[in-house]
Design a protein around this motif. Sequence first.
Motif, PDB file in Angstrom:
ATOM      1  N   GLU A  71       0.848  -1.205   0.000  1.00 22.55           N
ATOM      2  CA  GLU A  71       0.000   0.000   0.000  1.00 22.55           C
ATOM      3  C   GLU A  71       0.878   1.248   0.000  1.00 22.55           C
ATOM      4  OE1 GLU A  71      -3.223   2.658   0.275  1.00 22.55           O
ATOM      5  OE2 GLU A  71      -3.101   0.583  -0.412  1.00 22.55           O
ATOM      6  N   GLU A  72       1.950   1.216   0.802  1.00 21.92           N
ATOM      7  CA  GLU A  72       2.875   2.352   0.849  1.00 21.92           C
ATOM      8  C   GLU A  72       3.538   2.544  -0.525  1.00 21.92           C
ATOM      9  OE1 GLU A  72       7.014   3.465   3.132  1.00 21.92           O
ATOM     10  OE2 GLU A  72       5.588   2.180   4.164  1.00 21.92           O
ATOM     11  N   GLU A  73       3.956   1.436  -1.133  1.00 22.63           N
ATOM     12  CA  GLU A  73       4.579   1.524  -2.464  1.00 22.63           C
ATOM     13  C   GLU A  73       3.582   2.071  -3.487  1.00 22.63           C
ATOM     14  OE1 GLU A  73       5.850  -2.503  -2.997  1.00 22.63           O
ATOM     15  OE2 GLU A  73       7.721  -2.201  -1.894  1.00 22.63           O
ATOM     16  N   ARG A  74       2.328   1.647  -3.373  1.00 22.14           N
ATOM     17  CA  ARG A  74       1.298   2.126  -4.305  1.00 22.14           C
ATOM     18  C   ARG A  74       1.102   3.637  -4.136  1.00 22.14           C
ATOM     19  NH1 ARG A  74      -3.873   3.157  -4.352  1.00 22.14           N
ATOM     20  NH2 ARG A  74      -4.286   2.523  -2.221  1.00 22.14           N
ATOM     21  N   GLN A  75       1.057   4.078  -2.872  1.00 25.26           N
ATOM     22  CA  GLN A  75       0.893   5.515  -2.621  1.00 25.26           C
ATOM     23  C   GLN A  75       2.097   6.305  -3.140  1.00 25.26           C
ATOM     24  OE1 GLN A  75       0.094   5.882   1.563  1.00 25.26           O
ATOM     25  NE2 GLN A  75      -2.044   5.243   1.358  1.00 25.26           N
ATOM     26  N   GLN A  76       3.300   5.742  -2.951  1.00 23.92           N
ATOM     27  CA  GLN A  76       4.493   6.420  -3.452  1.00 23.92           C
ATOM     28  C   GLN A  76       4.464   6.498  -4.980  1.00 23.92           C
ATOM     29  OE1 GLN A  76       7.697   4.171  -1.767  1.00 23.92           O
ATOM     30  NE2 GLN A  76       7.676   5.288   0.172  1.00 23.92           N
ATOM     31  N   ALA A  77       4.020   5.415  -5.616  1.00 24.73           N
ATOM     32  CA  ALA A  77       3.927   5.416  -7.079  1.00 24.73           C
ATOM     33  C   ALA A  77       2.894   6.444  -7.544  1.00 24.73           C
ATOM     34  CB  ALA A  77       3.553   4.015  -7.581  1.00 24.73           C
ATOM     35  N   ASN A  78       1.771   6.529  -6.833  1.00 23.26           N
ATOM     36  CA  ASN A  78       0.752   7.528  -7.178  1.00 23.26           C
ATOM     37  C   ASN A  78       1.304   8.943  -7.026  1.00 23.26           C
ATOM     38  OD1 ASN A  78      -1.127   5.570  -7.719  1.00 23.26           O
ATOM     39  ND2 ASN A  78      -2.233   5.782  -5.798  1.00 23.26           N
ATOM     40  N   ALA A  79       2.030   9.162  -5.931  1.00 23.95           N
ATOM     41  CA  ALA A  79       2.604  10.492  -5.700  1.00 23.95           C
ATOM     42  C   ALA A  79       3.627  10.819  -6.787  1.00 23.95           C
ATOM     43  CB  ALA A  79       3.256  10.539  -4.311  1.00 23.95           C
ATOM     44  N   ALA A  80       4.467   9.811  -7.134  1.00 22.82           N
ATOM     45  CA  ALA A  80       5.465  10.041  -8.190  1.00 22.82           C
ATOM     46  C   ALA A  80       4.762  10.316  -9.514  1.00 22.82           C
ATOM     47  CB  ALA A  80       6.387   8.821  -8.307  1.00 22.82           C
ATOM     48  N   ALA A  82       1.797  11.618  -9.900  1.00 22.33           N
ATOM     49  CA  ALA A  82       1.201  12.954  -9.822  1.00 22.33           C
ATOM     50  C   ALA A  82       2.268  14.021 -10.037  1.00 22.33           C
ATOM     51  CB  ALA A  82       0.526  13.140  -8.454  1.00 22.33           C
ATOM     52  N   MET A  83       3.437  13.831  -9.413  1.00 25.12           N
ATOM     53  CA  MET A  83       4.535  14.788  -9.600  1.00 25.12           C
ATOM     54  C   MET A  83       4.957  14.824 -11.067  1.00 25.12           C
ATOM     55  SD  MET A  83       5.226  16.360  -6.852  1.00 25.12           S
ATOM     56  CE  MET A  83       6.830  17.050  -7.216  1.00 25.12           C
ATOM     57  N   GLU A  84       5.017  13.655 -11.698  1.00 31.53           N
ATOM     58  CA  GLU A  84       5.374  13.579 -13.111  1.00 31.53           C
ATOM     59  C   GLU A  84       4.339  14.326 -13.956  1.00 31.53           C
ATOM     60  OE1 GLU A  84       7.893  12.917 -16.031  1.00 31.53           O
ATOM     61  OE2 GLU A  84       8.311  12.226 -14.004  1.00 31.53           O
ATOM     62  N   GLY A  85       3.074  14.155 -13.572  1.00 28.62           N
ATOM     63  CA  GLY A  85       2.006  14.863 -14.294  1.00 28.62           C
ATOM     64  C   GLY A  85       2.116  16.368 -14.150  1.00 28.62           C
ATOM     65  N   VAL A  86       2.405  16.841 -12.930  1.00 28.27           N
ATOM     66  CA  VAL A  86       2.564  18.284 -12.686  1.00 28.27           C
ATOM     67  C   VAL A  86       3.741  18.816 -13.499  1.00 28.27           C
ATOM     68  CG1 VAL A  86       3.229  19.969 -10.911  1.00 28.27           C
ATOM     69  CG2 VAL A  86       1.475  18.260 -10.423  1.00 28.27           C
ATOM     70  N   LYS A  87       4.838  18.067 -13.482  1.00 27.42           N
ATOM     71  CA  LYS A  87       6.036  18.466 -14.212  1.00 27.42           C
ATOM     72  C   LYS A  87       5.743  18.544 -15.714  1.00 27.42           C
ATOM     73  CE  LYS A  87      10.734  16.682 -14.780  1.00 27.42           C
ATOM     74  NZ  LYS A  87      11.608  15.573 -14.412  1.00 27.42           N
ATOM     75  N   ARG A  88       5.052  17.530 -16.223  1.00 25.66           N
ATOM     76  CA  ARG A  88       4.713  17.488 -17.660  1.00 25.66           C
ATOM     77  C   ARG A  88       3.788  18.656 -18.027  1.00 25.66           C
ATOM     78  NH1 ARG A  88       5.874  17.024 -22.435  1.00 25.66           N
ATOM     79  NH2 ARG A  88       4.556  15.875 -23.844  1.00 25.66           N
ATOM     80  N   ALA A  89       2.816  18.936 -17.152  1.00 28.11           N
ATOM     81  CA  ALA A  89       1.904  20.055 -17.416  1.00 28.11           C
ATOM     82  C   ALA A  89       2.671  21.373 -17.437  1.00 28.11           C
ATOM     83  CB  ALA A  89       0.809  20.090 -16.348  1.00 28.11           C
ATOM     84  N   ALA A  90       3.632  21.520 -16.525  1.00 30.01           N
ATOM     85  CA  ALA A  90       4.444  22.749 -16.483  1.00 30.01           C
ATOM     86  C   ALA A  90       5.270  22.871 -17.765  1.00 30.01           C
ATOM     87  CB  ALA A  90       5.353  22.731 -15.253  1.00 30.01           C
ATOM     88  N   GLU A  91       5.817  21.741 -18.238  1.00 33.21           N
ATOM     89  CA  GLU A  91       6.602  21.779 -19.483  1.00 33.21           C
ATOM     90  C   GLU A  91       5.718  22.159 -20.670  1.00 33.21           C
ATOM     91  OE1 GLU A  91       8.241  17.844 -19.689  1.00 33.21           O
ATOM     92  OE2 GLU A  91       9.799  18.251 -18.202  1.00 33.21           O
ATOM     93  N   LEU A  92       4.530  21.588 -20.705  1.00 30.30           N
ATOM     94  CA  LEU A  92       3.605  21.907 -21.806  1.00 30.30           C
ATOM     95  C   LEU A  92       3.203  23.380 -21.767  1.00 30.30           C
ATOM     96  CD1 LEU A  92       1.281  18.759 -21.805  1.00 30.30           C
ATOM     97  CD2 LEU A  92       2.974  19.375 -23.541  1.00 30.30           C
ATOM     98  N   GLU A  93       2.939  23.857 -20.559  1.00 28.08           N
ATOM     99  CA  GLU A  93       2.554  25.257 -20.404  1.00 28.08           C
ATOM    100  C   GLU A  93       3.700  26.173 -20.822  1.00 28.08           C
ATOM    101  OE1 GLU A  93       1.207  27.899 -16.677  1.00 28.08           O
ATOM    102  OE2 GLU A  93       0.171  25.966 -16.818  1.00 28.08           O
TER     103      GLU A  93
END
Length: 107
Positions: A71-80, A82-93
């Motif tokens: 469960e902890e690994e799953r949450q860490q993967a989700n957080a990673a 999400a961070m990847e998504g934020v980073k990608r959105a910032a790059e696109l913007e």
Amino acid sequence: SSLLRNLPQEEEALKAVALEEEALEAEAALKKEQAENMQAEAADASDDGAAELAGVQRQLNAKERRNAKSEEERQQANAAGAMEGVKRAAELEQGSAQRKEGAAQGA
């Protein structure tokens, strides 16, 4: 003289009573030993049951730890993710802003 005649019969009666007492004592000792054996068997069974229960508890604890870890690994993967998504959105913007700036300069 009648006392002397009855003496052997009374002696036999006393011997019979003594033998009966010995038999009763032996039976009581046997029953006591059987009861002690039953108690020992019950204690062994209880120990076996406790050991089995402890084994099951250890297995459950290990399973819970594995579940918590996954469960902890799953949450860490989700957080990673999400961070990847934020980073990608910032790059696109940023790319979009650069294209707009380039189009404004080109115009």
